[in-house]
Design a protein around this motif. Structure first.
Motif, PDB file in Angstrom:
ATOM      1  N   ALA A   1       0.873  -1.154  -0.193  1.00 48.00           N
ATOM      2  CA  ALA A   1       0.281   0.001  -0.020  1.00 48.00           C
ATOM      3  C   ALA A   1       0.855   1.141  -0.017  1.00 48.00           C
ATOM      4  CB  ALA A   1      -0.795   0.074   1.073  1.00 48.00           C
ATOM      5  N   THR A   2       0.545   2.380  -0.866  1.00 53.02           N
ATOM      6  CA  THR A   2       1.038   3.553  -0.723  1.00 53.02           C
ATOM      7  C   THR A   2       0.833   4.399   0.459  1.00 53.02           C
ATOM      8  OG1 THR A   2      -0.577   4.480  -2.009  1.00 53.02           O
ATOM      9  CG2 THR A   2       1.055   3.485  -3.402  1.00 53.02           C
ATOM     10  N   GLU A   3       1.674   5.463   0.748  1.00 57.45           N
ATOM     11  CA  GLU A   3       1.336   6.269   1.778  1.00 57.45           C
ATOM     12  C   GLU A   3       0.092   6.979   1.627  1.00 57.45           C
ATOM     13  OE1 GLU A   3       2.652   7.187   5.152  1.00 57.45           O
ATOM     14  OE2 GLU A   3       4.090   5.668   4.250  1.00 57.45           O
ATOM     15  N   GLU A   4      -0.273   7.355   0.441  1.00 58.69           N
ATOM     16  CA  GLU A   4      -1.605   7.799   0.322  1.00 58.69           C
ATOM     17  C   GLU A   4      -2.667   7.168   0.862  1.00 58.69           C
ATOM     18  OE1 GLU A   4      -4.498   9.656  -3.362  1.00 58.69           O
ATOM     19  OE2 GLU A   4      -2.183   9.622  -3.785  1.00 58.69           O
ATOM     20  N   GLN A   5      -2.512   5.789   0.447  1.00 59.73           N
ATOM     21  CA  GLN A   5      -3.795   4.878   0.711  1.00 59.73           C
ATOM     22  C   GLN A   5      -3.864   4.630   2.106  1.00 59.73           C
ATOM     23  OE1 GLN A   5      -2.379   1.646  -1.782  1.00 59.73           O
ATOM     24  NE2 GLN A   5      -3.826   1.907  -3.343  1.00 59.73           N
ATOM     25  N   LEU A   6      -2.527   4.370   2.856  1.00 55.91           N
ATOM     26  CA  LEU A   6      -2.548   4.061   4.418  1.00 55.91           C
ATOM     27  C   LEU A   6      -3.122   5.424   5.066  1.00 55.91           C
ATOM     28  CD1 LEU A   6       1.118   2.291   4.656  1.00 55.91           C
ATOM     29  CD2 LEU A   6      -1.193   1.396   4.622  1.00 55.91           C
ATOM     30  N   SER A   7      -3.039   6.485   4.505  1.00 55.58           N
ATOM     31  CA  SER A   7      -3.541   7.795   5.314  1.00 55.58           C
ATOM     32  C   SER A   7      -5.008   7.816   5.261  1.00 55.58           C
ATOM     33  CB  SER A   7      -2.726   8.943   4.834  1.00 55.58           C
ATOM     34  OG  SER A   7      -2.965   9.391   3.518  1.00 55.58           O
ATOM     35  N   ASN A   8      -5.689   7.242   4.135  1.00 53.49           N
ATOM     36  CA  ASN A   8      -6.851   7.173   4.004  1.00 53.49           C
ATOM     37  C   ASN A   8      -7.852   6.326   4.884  1.00 53.49           C
ATOM     38  OD1 ASN A   8      -9.445   7.310   2.752  1.00 53.49           O
ATOM     39  ND2 ASN A   8      -9.050   6.299   0.783  1.00 53.49           N
TER      40      ASN A   8
END
Length: 152
Positions: free
Chosen positions: A71-78
Protein backbone atom coordinates in the motif's frame (compact mmCIF):
# COMPACT_ATOMS: atom_id res chain seq x y z
CA UNK A 1 -31.28 -25.36 -69.10
CA UNK A 2 -32.00 -28.99 -68.73
CA UNK A 3 -33.79 -30.27 -65.64
CA UNK A 4 -33.00 -33.77 -64.56
CA UNK A 5 -35.74 -35.79 -62.98
CA UNK A 6 -34.83 -37.48 -59.75
CA UNK A 7 -36.67 -40.44 -58.41
CA UNK A 8 -37.69 -40.93 -54.79
CA UNK A 9 -35.23 -43.81 -54.56
CA UNK A 10 -32.35 -41.49 -55.50
CA UNK A 11 -33.38 -38.98 -52.82
CA UNK A 12 -33.62 -41.69 -50.17
CA UNK A 13 -30.20 -43.04 -51.15
CA UNK A 14 -28.65 -39.56 -50.80
CA UNK A 15 -30.27 -39.09 -47.38
CA UNK A 16 -28.98 -42.45 -46.21
CA UNK A 17 -25.44 -41.60 -47.37
CA UNK A 18 -25.57 -38.23 -45.57
CA UNK A 19 -26.82 -39.85 -42.37
CA UNK A 20 -24.12 -42.50 -42.51
CA UNK A 21 -21.30 -39.98 -43.02
CA UNK A 22 -22.68 -37.80 -40.24
CA UNK A 23 -22.85 -40.77 -37.87
CA UNK A 24 -19.32 -41.84 -38.72
CA UNK A 25 -17.82 -38.38 -38.19
CA UNK A 26 -19.81 -37.76 -35.02
CA UNK A 27 -18.97 -41.17 -33.62
CA UNK A 28 -15.25 -40.73 -34.26
CA UNK A 29 -15.16 -37.27 -32.67
CA UNK A 30 -17.31 -38.34 -29.74
CA UNK A 31 -15.27 -41.49 -29.21
CA UNK A 32 -11.98 -39.53 -29.15
CA UNK A 33 -13.38 -37.07 -26.60
CA UNK A 34 -14.73 -39.91 -24.51
CA UNK A 35 -11.43 -41.74 -24.55
CA UNK A 36 -9.38 -38.65 -23.64
CA UNK A 37 -11.77 -37.70 -20.83
CA UNK A 38 -11.71 -41.26 -19.56
CA UNK A 39 -7.91 -41.46 -19.60
CA UNK A 40 -7.61 -38.11 -17.82
CA UNK A 41 -9.97 -39.24 -15.09
CA UNK A 42 -8.25 -42.60 -14.78
CA UNK A 43 -4.81 -40.99 -14.59
CA UNK A 44 -5.89 -38.48 -11.99
CA UNK A 45 -7.35 -41.23 -9.84
CA UNK A 46 -4.24 -43.35 -10.13
CA UNK A 47 -1.96 -40.30 -9.56
CA UNK A 48 -0.08 -41.13 -12.72
CA UNK A 49 1.47 -38.61 -15.02
CA UNK A 50 -0.92 -37.77 -17.85
CA UNK A 51 0.22 -38.25 -21.43
CA UNK A 52 1.28 -35.17 -23.32
CA UNK A 53 -1.53 -35.64 -25.81
CA UNK A 54 -4.27 -35.02 -23.26
CA UNK A 55 -2.83 -32.08 -21.30
CA UNK A 56 -0.65 -29.25 -22.42
CA UNK A 57 2.64 -28.77 -20.63
CA UNK A 58 1.54 -25.39 -19.33
CA UNK A 59 -1.40 -26.98 -17.53
CA UNK A 60 0.95 -29.33 -15.71
CA UNK A 61 3.02 -26.49 -14.25
CA UNK A 62 1.68 -24.74 -11.14
CA UNK A 63 0.33 -21.26 -11.70
CA UNK A 64 2.43 -18.48 -10.20
CA UNK A 65 0.93 -16.64 -7.24
CA UNK A 66 -0.25 -13.11 -7.78
CA UNK A 67 2.21 -10.60 -6.38
CA UNK A 68 0.51 -7.94 -4.31
CA UNK A 69 1.82 -4.44 -4.30
CA UNK A 70 2.39 -2.79 -0.93
CA UNK A 71 0.00 0.00 0.00
CA UNK A 72 1.16 3.51 -0.78
CA UNK A 73 1.40 6.29 1.81
CA UNK A 74 -1.68 7.94 0.34
CA UNK A 75 -3.69 4.74 0.71
CA UNK A 76 -2.50 4.17 4.27
CA UNK A 77 -3.48 7.68 5.29
CA UNK A 78 -6.98 7.24 3.81
CA UNK A 79 -9.36 6.18 6.62
CA UNK A 80 -11.47 4.19 4.14
CA UNK A 81 -8.54 2.09 2.90
CA UNK A 82 -9.43 -1.57 3.47
CA UNK A 83 -12.72 -0.71 5.18
CA UNK A 84 -15.92 -2.00 3.59
CA UNK A 85 -19.24 -0.19 3.69
CA UNK A 86 -20.66 -2.89 5.93
CA UNK A 87 -17.89 -2.30 8.47
CA UNK A 88 -18.48 1.46 8.33
CA UNK A 89 -22.18 0.99 9.04
CA UNK A 90 -21.51 -1.53 11.82
CA UNK A 91 -19.14 0.94 13.54
CA UNK A 92 -21.66 3.75 13.23
CA UNK A 93 -24.52 1.65 14.63
CA UNK A 94 -22.34 0.43 17.50
CA UNK A 95 -21.20 3.97 18.32
CA UNK A 96 -24.39 5.99 17.77
CA UNK A 97 -27.29 3.56 17.33
CA UNK A 98 -30.06 3.51 14.71
CA UNK A 99 -32.10 6.30 16.31
CA UNK A 100 -29.28 8.83 16.22
CA UNK A 101 -28.34 7.85 12.67
CA UNK A 102 -31.95 8.35 11.55
CA UNK A 103 -32.15 11.70 13.30
CA UNK A 104 -28.78 12.95 12.04
CA UNK A 105 -29.02 11.78 8.42
CA UNK A 106 -32.81 11.79 7.91
CA UNK A 107 -32.63 8.64 5.80
CA UNK A 108 -35.68 6.35 5.81
CA UNK A 109 -33.47 3.24 5.90
CA UNK A 110 -32.31 4.37 9.36
CA UNK A 111 -35.68 5.63 10.63
CA UNK A 112 -38.31 3.02 9.69
CA UNK A 113 -37.53 -0.61 10.52
CA UNK A 114 -33.75 -0.28 10.15
CA UNK A 115 -31.83 -3.40 9.27
CA UNK A 116 -28.27 -3.86 8.15
CA UNK A 117 -29.31 -5.52 4.88
CA UNK A 118 -31.79 -2.86 3.77
CA UNK A 119 -29.50 -0.01 4.79
CA UNK A 120 -26.53 -1.46 2.92
CA UNK A 121 -28.66 -2.03 -0.18
CA UNK A 122 -29.85 1.58 -0.15
CA UNK A 123 -26.39 3.01 0.51
CA UNK A 124 -24.83 0.97 -2.29
CA UNK A 125 -27.42 2.17 -4.79
CA UNK A 126 -27.50 5.82 -3.69
CA UNK A 127 -24.20 7.67 -3.90
CA UNK A 128 -25.32 10.86 -2.13
CA UNK A 129 -26.55 8.87 0.87
CA UNK A 130 -23.35 6.83 0.99
CA UNK A 131 -21.27 10.02 0.92
CA UNK A 132 -23.38 11.42 3.75
CA UNK A 133 -22.79 8.29 5.85
CA UNK A 134 -19.07 8.33 5.02
CA UNK A 135 -18.86 11.94 6.25
CA UNK A 136 -20.59 10.87 9.45
CA UNK A 137 -18.05 8.04 9.82
CA UNK A 138 -15.16 10.51 9.42
CA UNK A 139 -16.73 12.72 12.11
CA UNK A 140 -16.99 9.69 14.39
CA UNK A 141 -13.31 8.87 13.82
CA UNK A 142 -12.34 12.46 14.67
CA UNK A 143 -14.45 12.32 17.85
CA UNK A 144 -12.83 9.07 18.96
CA UNK A 145 -9.34 10.50 18.33
CA UNK A 146 -10.17 13.57 20.42
CA UNK A 147 -11.56 11.39 23.20
CA UNK A 148 -8.39 9.30 23.24
CA UNK A 149 -6.21 12.43 23.35
CA UNK A 150 -8.23 13.90 26.23
CA UNK A 151 -7.98 10.65 28.15
CA UNK A 152 -4.16 10.79 28.03
Amino acid sequence: MKIKQVSLQDIENLKAIEKQTFRETYASVNNEEHISAYTLKKNKLANKQTPSKTLKETELQPKPKRIRRPATEEQLSNPFHGVKLKQVLEHLVAHYGWAYLGERTNLRCFIYNPTMKSSLGFLRRTTWAREHVEDLYLDMLDETKEEKEEAK
